[in-house]
Design a protein around this motif. Structure first.
Motif, PDB file in Angstrom:
ATOM      1  N   LEU A   4      49.601  37.930  84.381  1.00 33.70           N
ATOM      2  CA  LEU A   4      49.484  39.153  83.588  1.00 33.70           C
ATOM      3  C   LEU A   4      48.023  39.523  83.364  1.00 33.70           C
ATOM      4  CD1 LEU A   4      52.225  38.530  80.858  1.00 33.70           C
ATOM      5  CD2 LEU A   4      52.368  40.047  82.841  1.00 33.70           C
ATOM      6  N   LEU A   5      47.162  38.524  83.231  1.00 33.94           N
ATOM      7  CA  LEU A   5      45.743  38.802  83.016  1.00 33.94           C
ATOM      8  C   LEU A   5      45.120  39.460  84.246  1.00 33.94           C
ATOM      9  CD1 LEU A   5      43.431  38.398  80.954  1.00 33.94           C
ATOM     10  CD2 LEU A   5      42.858  36.303  82.202  1.00 33.94           C
ATOM     11  N   VAL A   6      45.473  38.972  85.419  1.00 36.10           N
ATOM     12  CA  VAL A   6      44.927  39.539  86.650  1.00 36.10           C
ATOM     13  C   VAL A   6      45.550  40.904  86.932  1.00 36.10           C
ATOM     14  CG1 VAL A   6      44.726  39.221  89.151  1.00 36.10           C
ATOM     15  CG2 VAL A   6      44.405  37.275  87.609  1.00 36.10           C
ATOM     16  N   ASP A   7      46.875  41.007  86.715  1.00 34.33           N
ATOM     17  CA  ASP A   7      47.570  42.270  86.963  1.00 34.33           C
ATOM     18  C   ASP A   7      47.165  43.330  85.931  1.00 34.33           C
ATOM     19  OD1 ASP A   7      49.775  43.818  88.306  1.00 34.33           O
ATOM     20  OD2 ASP A   7      50.607  43.725  86.277  1.00 34.33           O
ATOM     21  N   ASP A   8      47.178  42.943  84.657  1.00 33.17           N
ATOM     22  CA  ASP A   8      46.700  43.770  83.540  1.00 33.17           C
ATOM     23  C   ASP A   8      47.263  45.189  83.565  1.00 33.17           C
ATOM     24  OD1 ASP A   8      45.340  44.102  81.198  1.00 33.17           O
ATOM     25  OD2 ASP A   8      43.405  44.545  82.119  1.00 33.17           O
ATOM     26  N   SER A   9      48.585  45.284  83.720  1.00 29.00           N
ATOM     27  CA  SER A   9      49.197  46.611  83.806  1.00 29.00           C
ATOM     28  C   SER A   9      50.174  46.896  82.675  1.00 29.00           C
ATOM     29  CB  SER A   9      49.924  46.756  85.151  1.00 29.00           C
ATOM     30  OG  SER A   9      50.969  45.787  85.270  1.00 29.00           O
ATOM     31  N   LEU A  57      28.165  27.194  83.073  1.00 29.00           N
ATOM     32  CA  LEU A  57      28.463  25.798  83.392  1.00 29.00           C
ATOM     33  C   LEU A  57      29.222  25.666  84.710  1.00 29.00           C
ATOM     34  CD1 LEU A  57      29.631  24.639  79.835  1.00 29.00           C
ATOM     35  CD2 LEU A  57      27.455  24.092  80.944  1.00 29.00           C
ATOM     36  N   LEU A  58      29.818  26.762  85.168  1.00 28.66           N
ATOM     37  CA  LEU A  58      30.589  26.751  86.425  1.00 28.66           C
ATOM     38  C   LEU A  58      29.998  27.782  87.376  1.00 28.66           C
ATOM     39  CD1 LEU A  58      34.150  26.638  84.788  1.00 28.66           C
ATOM     40  CD2 LEU A  58      32.824  24.697  85.639  1.00 28.66           C
ATOM     41  N   PRO A  59      28.805  27.523  87.888  1.00 30.46           N
ATOM     42  CA  PRO A  59      28.112  28.537  88.697  1.00 30.46           C
ATOM     43  C   PRO A  59      28.782  28.856  90.033  1.00 30.46           C
ATOM     44  CG  PRO A  59      26.967  26.439  88.794  1.00 30.46           C
ATOM     45  CD  PRO A  59      28.038  26.284  87.763  1.00 30.46           C
ATOM     46  N   PHE A  60      29.702  28.010  90.476  1.00 22.08           N
ATOM     47  CA  PHE A  60      30.398  28.239  91.742  1.00 22.08           C
ATOM     48  C   PHE A  60      31.556  29.218  91.590  1.00 22.08           C
ATOM     49  CE2 PHE A  60      31.631  24.370  89.575  1.00 22.08           C
ATOM     50  CZ  PHE A  60      32.994  24.524  89.405  1.00 22.08           C
ATOM     51  N   LEU A  61      31.810  29.703  90.363  1.00 21.95           N
ATOM     52  CA  LEU A  61      32.851  30.685  90.111  1.00 21.95           C
ATOM     53  C   LEU A  61      32.236  31.990  89.637  1.00 21.95           C
ATOM     54  CD1 LEU A  61      35.412  28.478  88.117  1.00 21.95           C
ATOM     55  CD2 LEU A  61      35.490  29.044  90.554  1.00 21.95           C
ATOM     56  N   THR A  62      33.000  33.066  89.747  1.00 26.31           N
ATOM     57  CA  THR A  62      32.545  34.316  89.152  1.00 26.31           C
ATOM     58  C   THR A  62      32.570  34.185  87.625  1.00 26.31           C
ATOM     59  OG1 THR A  62      34.758  35.297  88.977  1.00 26.31           O
ATOM     60  CG2 THR A  62      33.578  35.578  91.073  1.00 26.31           C
ATOM     61  N   PHE A  63      31.925  35.102  86.943  1.00 26.16           N
ATOM     62  CA  PHE A  63      31.907  35.043  85.478  1.00 26.16           C
ATOM     63  C   PHE A  63      33.330  35.064  84.922  1.00 26.16           C
ATOM     64  CE2 PHE A  63      31.963  36.980  81.282  1.00 26.16           C
ATOM     65  CZ  PHE A  63      31.001  36.237  80.614  1.00 26.16           C
ATOM     66  N   PHE A  64      34.157  35.962  85.446  1.00 30.48           N
ATOM     67  CA  PHE A  64      35.532  36.075  84.969  1.00 30.48           C
ATOM     68  C   PHE A  64      36.305  34.785  85.213  1.00 30.48           C
ATOM     69  CE2 PHE A  64      40.019  37.150  85.676  1.00 30.48           C
ATOM     70  CZ  PHE A  64      40.319  37.794  84.497  1.00 30.48           C
ATOM     71  N   GLN A  65      36.204  34.230  86.411  1.00 32.30           N
ATOM     72  CA  GLN A  65      36.921  33.002  86.737  1.00 32.30           C
ATOM     73  C   GLN A  65      36.459  31.842  85.862  1.00 32.30           C
ATOM     74  OE1 GLN A  65      35.884  32.797  90.868  1.00 32.30           O
ATOM     75  NE2 GLN A  65      37.711  33.895  91.559  1.00 32.30           N
ATOM     76  N   ALA A  66      35.154  31.745  85.662  1.00 29.57           N
ATOM     77  CA  ALA A  66      34.616  30.648  84.853  1.00 29.57           C
ATOM     78  C   ALA A  66      35.056  30.780  83.399  1.00 29.57           C
ATOM     79  CB  ALA A  66      33.091  30.629  84.955  1.00 29.57           C
ATOM     80  N   PHE A  67      35.032  32.001  82.867  1.00 31.14           N
ATOM     81  CA  PHE A  67      35.435  32.205  81.478  1.00 31.14           C
ATOM     82  C   PHE A  67      36.897  31.826  81.284  1.00 31.14           C
ATOM     83  CE2 PHE A  67      37.330  34.670  78.087  1.00 31.14           C
ATOM     84  CZ  PHE A  67      36.451  34.453  77.040  1.00 31.14           C
ATOM     85  N   VAL A  68      37.759  32.292  82.177  1.00 29.77           N
ATOM     86  CA  VAL A  68      39.185  31.984  82.058  1.00 29.77           C
ATOM     87  C   VAL A  68      39.421  30.488  82.256  1.00 29.77           C
ATOM     88  CG1 VAL A  68      41.463  32.403  83.029  1.00 29.77           C
ATOM     89  CG2 VAL A  68      39.881  34.307  82.741  1.00 29.77           C
ATOM     90  N   GLY A  69      38.686  29.878  83.184  1.00 32.50           N
ATOM     91  CA  GLY A  69      38.821  28.446  83.402  1.00 32.50           C
ATOM     92  C   GLY A  69      38.459  27.640  82.164  1.00 32.50           C
ATOM     93  N   HIS A 108      48.997  37.964  77.805  1.00 31.87           N
ATOM     94  CA  HIS A 108      47.773  37.478  78.434  1.00 31.87           C
ATOM     95  C   HIS A 108      46.551  37.618  77.551  1.00 31.87           C
ATOM     96  CE1 HIS A 108      48.586  41.650  79.167  1.00 31.87           C
ATOM     97  NE2 HIS A 108      47.443  41.901  79.759  1.00 31.87           N
ATOM     98  N   LEU A 109      46.729  38.159  76.335  1.00 34.21           N
ATOM     99  CA  LEU A 109      45.578  38.398  75.459  1.00 34.21           C
ATOM    100  C   LEU A 109      44.759  37.139  75.159  1.00 34.21           C
ATOM    101  CD1 LEU A 109      44.210  40.689  73.715  1.00 34.21           C
ATOM    102  CD2 LEU A 109      45.485  39.701  71.806  1.00 34.21           C
ATOM    103  N   PRO A 110      45.393  35.970  74.901  1.00 32.08           N
ATOM    104  CA  PRO A 110      44.577  34.797  74.567  1.00 32.08           C
ATOM    105  C   PRO A 110      43.571  34.416  75.640  1.00 32.08           C
ATOM    106  CG  PRO A 110      46.857  34.415  73.963  1.00 32.08           C
ATOM    107  CD  PRO A 110      46.827  35.689  74.747  1.00 32.08           C
ATOM    108  N   TYR A 111      43.874  34.677  76.901  1.00 31.96           N
ATOM    109  CA  TYR A 111      42.945  34.312  77.974  1.00 31.96           C
ATOM    110  C   TYR A 111      41.953  35.425  78.291  1.00 31.96           C
ATOM    111  CZ  TYR A 111      46.112  30.382  78.855  1.00 31.96           C
ATOM    112  OH  TYR A 111      46.880  29.242  78.738  1.00 31.96           O
ATOM    113  N   GLY A 112      42.102  36.573  77.629  1.00 31.75           N
ATOM    114  CA  GLY A 112      41.157  37.665  77.814  1.00 31.75           C
ATOM    115  C   GLY A 112      40.236  37.864  76.623  1.00 31.75           C
TER     116      GLY A 112
END
Length: 379
Positions: A4-9, A57-69, A108-112
């Motif tokens: 839902l976070l990725v789809d966000d529709s 801390l996770l430079p091998f990911l995009t900002f969005f991916q690292a934040f969600v991770g 999906h709000l908690p992960y956004g």
């Protein structure tokens, strides 16, 4: 939740945009050596900058991916901590089930948002209070410098050594982190400028009263986007905002009175008091964003890890409150903004539930700690 976070529709969408756009923008300013300044959307204590910078801390990911991770990792840590707390003597597995079952009710709000990352130190502070009060205090102090409310995790600490150790550690940890941030960044306290002018958000209790006035009595106010939220403007808005602040002060006075009058502490009392305090400050706030339910679910889950809790029915009320919050945002937020009968009814139900939970929480906390045990004990 991740899909839902990725789809966000769902509904009005835009949940993931908070991370993609706003957090990423703040990240760029922080990496340049200064906190956002002159930005009405930056309303958070300086410790929030640490959270916004954490994807580095996770430079091998995009900002969005690292934040969600990192948010997923915090969610996992909370879950493990609740499992361990529930397995102790006198513990209950209800706490972890309330968390893992309750969080998805917010879709999906908690992960956004970064509220799971803030809830983690507050939950940890409560769960380690009995064994290591200094660590508990340090966690609460750091959490308070990120989003203020984790300081309330210490409102119910037992009198004596535990209170002295935890509160001293909280002040020390918060002061140390603030000093580091003040030395490393400019405009550290600029967020204070953005708080005083905030109005009444449409999802607050005061906003619900104005919505009802608009729907039933044709109150002439309107909804505008300010300070990162949808707020009311028009006649009586400043009076409603002032009343909310007065009620917040009154809630604080009640908590002080409770602490003075409390005579009996159980292992569950600190968590019970924390849930009660955050509920009070939530319902009297000029702003009740849906992510506030993440905090309440986390504290409710901690309460439910103990069989001695007085807050069981209050904690369970957080589940329908979370579901109603997700219906309000993002699912039917266009109707909430428009003040339609459906949108207004939804906010009346959600806020009435939170208000009832807060009043019930106060009563149960008071009777379980101030009334002699021969008359009334924890229920």
């Amino acid at each position: 939740m991740l899909f839902l976070l990725v789809d966000d529709s769902i509904g009005v969408g835009g949940v993931s945009g908070e991370v993609y756009v706003l957090y990423r923008q703040w990240y760029g300013q922080l990496t340049a050596g200064h906190f956002p300044f002159g930005d009405p959307t930056w309303q958070y204590p300086p410790g929030a900058g640490v959270v916004i910078l954490s994807p580095a801390l996770l430079p091998f990911l995009t900002f969005f991916q690292a934040f969600v991770g990192l948010t997923l990792a915090a969610d996992a840590l909370i879950t493990v901590a609740l499992v361990r707390a529930g397995s102790r003597p006198g513990g209950s597995a209800a706490g972890v089930w309330a968390w893992v079952g309750g969080l998805p009710l917010l879709l999906h709000l908690p992960y956004g948002r970064y509220d799971v990352l803030v809830t983690a130190p507050a939950v940890a502070a409560l769960l380690c209070l009995r064994r290591t009060p200094r660590l508990s205090g340090a966690l609460a102090g750091v959490g308070a410098l990120v989003k203020v409310w984790p300081a309330l995790a210490l409102i119910g600490t037992p009198r004596g050594r535990t209170t002295r150790a935890s509160w001293t550690a909280a002040l020390g940890a918060a002061a140390a982190l603030l000093a580091v941030l003040a030395l490393g960044f400019s405009h550290t306290l600029d967020f204070l400028r953005q708080q005083g002018s905030r109005g009444v958000q449409i999802e607050s209790l005061g906003g619900t009263a104005l919505q009802l006035a608009h729907l039933l009595a044709h109150w002439p106010g309107r909804v505008v986007y300010r300070y990162g939220a949808m707020e009311f403007t028009g006649p009586y808005v400043s009076s409603v905002a002032g009343l909310a602040l007065a009620l917040t002060a009154l809630a604080f006075c009640w908590l002080l009175l409770w602490r003075v009058r409390a005579r009996r502490w159980t292992a569950a009392t600190p968590a019970d008091a924390a849930l009660c305090a955050v509920l009070l400050f939530t319902v009297t706030s000029r702003v009740i964003s849906p992510q506030y339910l993440v905090w309440l679910l986390g504290l409710a889950a901690v309460c439910l890890t103990s069989r001695q809790t007085s807050q069981r029915p209050v904690a369970l009320l957080m589940l329908p409150a979370a579901a109603l919050s997700a219906l309000a945002f993002p699912t039917l937020y266009d109707q909430v903004m428009a003040g339609t009968p459906v949108g207004t009814s939804l906010m009346v139900l959600r806020n009435a539930l939170l208000l009832a939970a807060a009043l019930l929480s106060c009563r149960r906390l008071w009777t379980s700690t101030t009334v002699p045990s021969a008359v009334s004990g924890p229920r």
